[in-house]
Design a protein around this motif. Structure first.
Motif, PDB file in Angstrom:
ATOM      1  N   LEU A  13       0.930  -1.227   0.150  1.00  0.00           N
ATOM      2  CA  LEU A  13       0.088  -0.066   0.150  1.00  0.00           C
ATOM      3  C   LEU A  13       0.912   1.335  -0.002  1.00  0.00           C
ATOM      4  CD1 LEU A  13      -2.686  -1.123   2.524  1.00  0.00           C
ATOM      5  CD2 LEU A  13      -2.834  -1.412   0.087  1.00  0.00           C
ATOM      6  N   LYS A  14       0.781   2.031  -1.105  1.00  0.00           N
ATOM      7  CA  LYS A  14       1.603   3.290  -1.328  1.00  0.00           C
ATOM      8  C   LYS A  14       0.608   4.246  -0.893  1.00  0.00           C
ATOM      9  CE  LYS A  14       4.987   0.966  -2.338  1.00  0.00           C
ATOM     10  NZ  LYS A  14       6.381   0.874  -1.440  1.00  0.00           N
ATOM     11  N   GLU A  15       0.999   5.260  -0.086  1.00  0.00           N
ATOM     12  CA  GLU A  15       0.103   6.296   0.319  1.00  0.00           C
ATOM     13  C   GLU A  15      -0.185   7.249  -0.632  1.00  0.00           C
ATOM     14  OE1 GLU A  15      -0.179   9.325   4.368  1.00  0.00           O
ATOM     15  OE2 GLU A  15       1.521   8.197   4.020  1.00  0.00           O
ATOM     16  N   TRP A  16      -1.546   7.753  -0.950  1.00  0.00           N
ATOM     17  CA  TRP A  16      -1.824   8.741  -1.823  1.00  0.00           C
ATOM     18  C   TRP A  16      -1.999  10.134  -1.037  1.00  0.00           C
ATOM     19  CZ3 TRP A  16      -2.326   8.953  -6.934  1.00  0.00           C
ATOM     20  CH2 TRP A  16      -3.168  10.057  -7.519  1.00  0.00           C
ATOM     21  N   THR A  17      -1.201  10.956  -1.354  1.00  0.00           N
ATOM     22  CA  THR A  17      -1.206  12.438  -0.577  1.00  0.00           C
ATOM     23  C   THR A  17      -2.165  13.240  -1.211  1.00  0.00           C
ATOM     24  OG1 THR A  17       0.603  13.032  -2.009  1.00  0.00           O
ATOM     25  CG2 THR A  17       1.204  11.945   0.283  1.00  0.00           C
ATOM     26  N   LYS A  18      -2.460  13.120  -2.351  1.00  0.00           N
ATOM     27  CA  LYS A  18      -3.475  14.010  -2.887  1.00  0.00           C
ATOM     28  C   LYS A  18      -5.027  13.858  -2.731  1.00  0.00           C
ATOM     29  CE  LYS A  18      -0.474  14.575  -6.923  1.00  0.00           C
ATOM     30  NZ  LYS A  18      -0.422  14.448  -8.462  1.00  0.00           N
ATOM     31  N   ALA A  19      -5.753  14.526  -2.944  1.00  0.00           N
ATOM     32  CA  ALA A  19      -7.196  14.111  -2.803  1.00  0.00           C
ATOM     33  C   ALA A  19      -7.601  13.012  -3.617  1.00  0.00           C
ATOM     34  CB  ALA A  19      -8.084  15.479  -3.265  1.00  0.00           C
ATOM     35  N   VAL A  20      -8.694  12.161  -3.136  1.00  0.00           N
ATOM     36  CA  VAL A  20      -9.105  11.078  -3.645  1.00  0.00           C
ATOM     37  C   VAL A  20      -9.814  11.662  -5.044  1.00  0.00           C
ATOM     38  CG1 VAL A  20     -10.615   9.055  -3.535  1.00  0.00           C
ATOM     39  CG2 VAL A  20      -9.324   9.864  -1.462  1.00  0.00           C
ATOM     40  N   PRO A  21      -9.679  11.028  -6.113  1.00  0.00           N
ATOM     41  CA  PRO A  21     -10.225  11.279  -7.447  1.00  0.00           C
ATOM     42  C   PRO A  21     -11.770  11.289  -7.320  1.00  0.00           C
ATOM     43  CG  PRO A  21      -8.222  10.187  -7.738  1.00  0.00           C
ATOM     44  CD  PRO A  21      -8.445  10.193  -6.364  1.00  0.00           C
ATOM     45  N   ALA A  22     -12.527  12.219  -7.449  1.00  0.00           N
ATOM     46  CA  ALA A  22     -13.988  12.223  -7.441  1.00  0.00           C
ATOM     47  C   ALA A  22     -14.566  13.316  -8.213  1.00  0.00           C
ATOM     48  CB  ALA A  22     -14.524  12.335  -6.002  1.00  0.00           C
ATOM     49  N   LEU A  23     -15.820  12.959  -8.661  1.00  0.00           N
ATOM     50  CA  LEU A  23     -16.347  14.110  -9.642  1.00  0.00           C
ATOM     51  C   LEU A  23     -16.693  15.491  -8.662  1.00  0.00           C
ATOM     52  CD1 LEU A  23     -19.212  12.229 -11.520  1.00  0.00           C
ATOM     53  CD2 LEU A  23     -16.970  12.872 -12.235  1.00  0.00           C
ATOM     54  N   VAL A  24     -16.577  16.662  -9.192  1.00  0.00           N
ATOM     55  CA  VAL A  24     -16.963  17.865  -8.690  1.00  0.00           C
ATOM     56  C   VAL A  24     -18.343  18.104  -8.323  1.00  0.00           C
ATOM     57  CG1 VAL A  24     -16.503  20.192  -8.573  1.00  0.00           C
ATOM     58  CG2 VAL A  24     -14.948  18.964  -9.775  1.00  0.00           C
TER      59      VAL A  24
END
Length: 584
Positions: free
Chosen positions: A206-217
């Motif tokens: 598991l590699k940490e994802w530091t950005k916002a989780v992709p989602a629709l605006v």
């Protein structure tokens, strides 16, 4: 070694600061093996006998069991650390000389009731020590070994055998149990959620994802940004419409019949009756709240707190670039009697536009000069603005209008002219020696030369992009690689290359002076000696501080060496020969 020895031998491991991954690391297997040796047998028997006697004391006491039990535990720990020679590594970090001393301390502690002693001994500094039951919790161990894994965080799954479909998917960790980690990925569209399981031993994948989780605006947030509902877009649309009205008005009148000269003068090229020549300002309209005094301002009905400022257009007759607008070439006359143009305003839609108009009849060859501005008086008060410099508590030095330059970006810059007496006084006026300096000037300061060289190097760095023979670019004109000796002359830095580098360099640059960033404006040509520094307190202070590094050279003005040439050169050589013969 007896079972009792095993039990009390484990106690020091539960009461130590030496913690790794939540588990104590004070005692090792080698320590227990040492107690099995015949050398330690006598001490071990004695220690067991002392602890049996101590435990008998605890069992015999009916009241205050907790206090006695804690005293017995400390007694056990001190004995085992004493026997292993690790007393200083325990929680007390003290050394005791004999078992008798430890027995005496146990006796004193059993007689004195200390309610806070138990909690103090049980408290842990630093990382918490786990009990033996927790040492078998695989989930807890996995969390300690993978501290980046936290429920609610987002991760990428980097498997040993990558799955192409999951390559760029972002998963959110929902749960972490004995059977592994549960992660979810939600697609942009659809209700189906992808669930993935990762075993505890594979949590390193598991590699940490530091950005916002992709989602629709969110649709509600997006609604305010659509051009139909955006105030910013409506303002841009209104500005574009006003820009078009200004350009259309110019085209309706047609190009004025005037001729510029290459030294910046403008002449009439035909005959014009009075008020027939009208010059409109062309350029991009910018909406501002506080225009500067030198700005060309267009007022509009309905704009209470804002106005338009017209940015001057650029043109180059040699390159046929830009477009020519005579309005920006008009100069003021020295006297009102010699002026041929006057200021007026014209209405275009809801805008009031400043216009230059001929106040007298014109014929071919008449120079177009604007009548000078008259001072505006408010009753008996005249309001003026002036730049005043004061450095290190020195004198307040007013700066003449000619040393303040207004750039196209709306920023003002100081024309730092080393020969200027006022600027020299602003830099050196706080020094006592300045009072005795005749004809003060910073022209001989090596720091000024260094600033010029820094500006020049920055221009070449940002504007010198030449082509190598293989088609690639090179950055530095002076470090250009030579293909062969025959082509060496083609790589020389010519005046044309320097001029092109100056043209390609940006107008505004940041240079480094003694570790401080200073904003400067590039010169119009390589012959210009003025250094245009941003008219801000921090930028000017950095420049002045840089000049003070070698200020002594200003006071020690060396005489300019006189080099004889022509028919005087021979006379100088003869004079030198005579001096040498006289000294011999």
């Amino acid at each position: 070694m007896s079972d009792d020895s095993h039990c009390f031998g484990l106690d020091p491991d539960h009461c130590t600061n030496a913690v790794i991954d939540g588990f104590s690391r004070l005692l090792t297997k080698a320590d227990f093996d040492r107690l099995k040796s015949k050398k330690s047998e006598a001490d071990l028997v004695k220690a067991e006998a002392l602890m049996q006697q101590a435990w008998a004391v605890v069992e015999a006491e009916a009241s205050d069991k907790a206090h006695l039990q804690m005293a017995f535990c400390r007694y056990q720990i001190r004995i085992i650390l004493y026997m292993l020679g690790k007393q200083t590594k325990g929680r007390e970090a003290k050394e005791y000389d004999s078992l008798a001393t430890l027995s005496s301390m146990f006796s004193q502690e059993t007689l004195q009731v200390q309610p806070g002693q138990a909690s103090q001994a049980a408290a842990s500094s630093g990382e918490q020590v786990r009990d033996l039951e927790a040492s078998n919790d695989q989930t807890l161990i996995a969390k300690q070994q993978n501290k980046h894994v936290k429920v609610g965080q987002a991760y990428l799954i980097k498997r040993t055998e990558p799955v192409e479909a999951d390559k760029d998917k972002v998963f959110v960790l929902k749960d972490l149990q004995q059977d592994g980690a549960t992660l979810e990925h939600r697609p942009f569209f659809g209700e189906q959620v992808q669930v993935e399981k990762v075993a505890l031993q594979d949590l390193k994948q598991l590699k940490e994802w530091t950005k916002a989780v992709p989602a629709l605006v969110e649709e509600e947030a997006l609604q305010k940004l659509w051009p139909g509902d955006s105030e910013i877009f409506q303002d841009e649309l209104a500005r574009a419409e006003d820009q078009g009205l200004l350009y259309k008005k110019y085209l309706e009148l047609g190009d004025p019949d005037v001729r510029p000269s290459n030294n910046g003068l403008l002449f009439c090229n035909c005959s014009y009756a009075k008020f027939d020549l009208q010059l409109y300002p062309l350029g991009q309209l910018q909406k501002v709240q506080k225009p500067r005094p030198q700005d060309v301002v267009i007022q509009k009905k309905g704009m209470k707190h804002d106005c338009y400022v017209v940015s001057p257009v650029r043109w180059d007759i040699q390159k046929s670039s830009g477009y020519f607008c005579p309005y920006w070439m008009i100069k003021e006359a020295t006297e009102s009697q010699t002026a041929t143009l006057t200021r007026t305003t014209k209405k275009i839609g809801d805008m009031v536009v400043p216009v230059y108009q001929n106040k007298v009849a014109l014929k071919m060859g008449d120079q177009l000069l604007l009548e000078p501005k008259t001072e505006v008086w408010l009753g008996s008060m005249q309001v003026t603005r002036q730049v005043i410099l004061q450095y290190k508590g020195g004198p307040k030095v007013p700066v003449s209008e000619g040393l303040v330059h207004a750039a196209d970006n709306g920023q003002q810059y100081l024309r730092f002219r080393p020969s200027s007496t006022s600027l020299t006084r602003a830099v050196l006026g706080h020094m006592e020696k300045f009072k005795s300096l005749k004809n003060p000037s910073l022209s001989c300061s090596p720091q000024v030369s260094q600033i010029r060289e820094t500006v020049k190097a920055k221009i070449l760095e940002m504007g010198s992009k030449e082509q190598n023979p293989d088609g690639s670019e090179r950055d530095n004109l002076f470090d250009a690689p030579v293909v062969n000796e025959e082509e060496d002359s083609a790589n020389e830095v010519t005046a044309r290359k320097l001029r092109e580098a100056l043209e390609r360099a940006p107008d505004v640059m940041k240079i480094d002076l003694g570790g401080k960033q200073v904003e400067v404006l590039k010169p119009r040509n390589w012959r210009e000696t003025d250094i245009l520094v941003k008219l801000e307190e921090s930028d000017l202070e950095h420049v002045f501080d840089f000049l003070m590094v070698d200020v002594d050279s200003v006071y020690e003005k060396p005489k300019r060496p006189y080099v004889r040439s022509g028919r005087f050169a021979g006379k100088r050589k003869a004079d030198e020969d005579d001096k040498q013969s006289d000294s011999g």
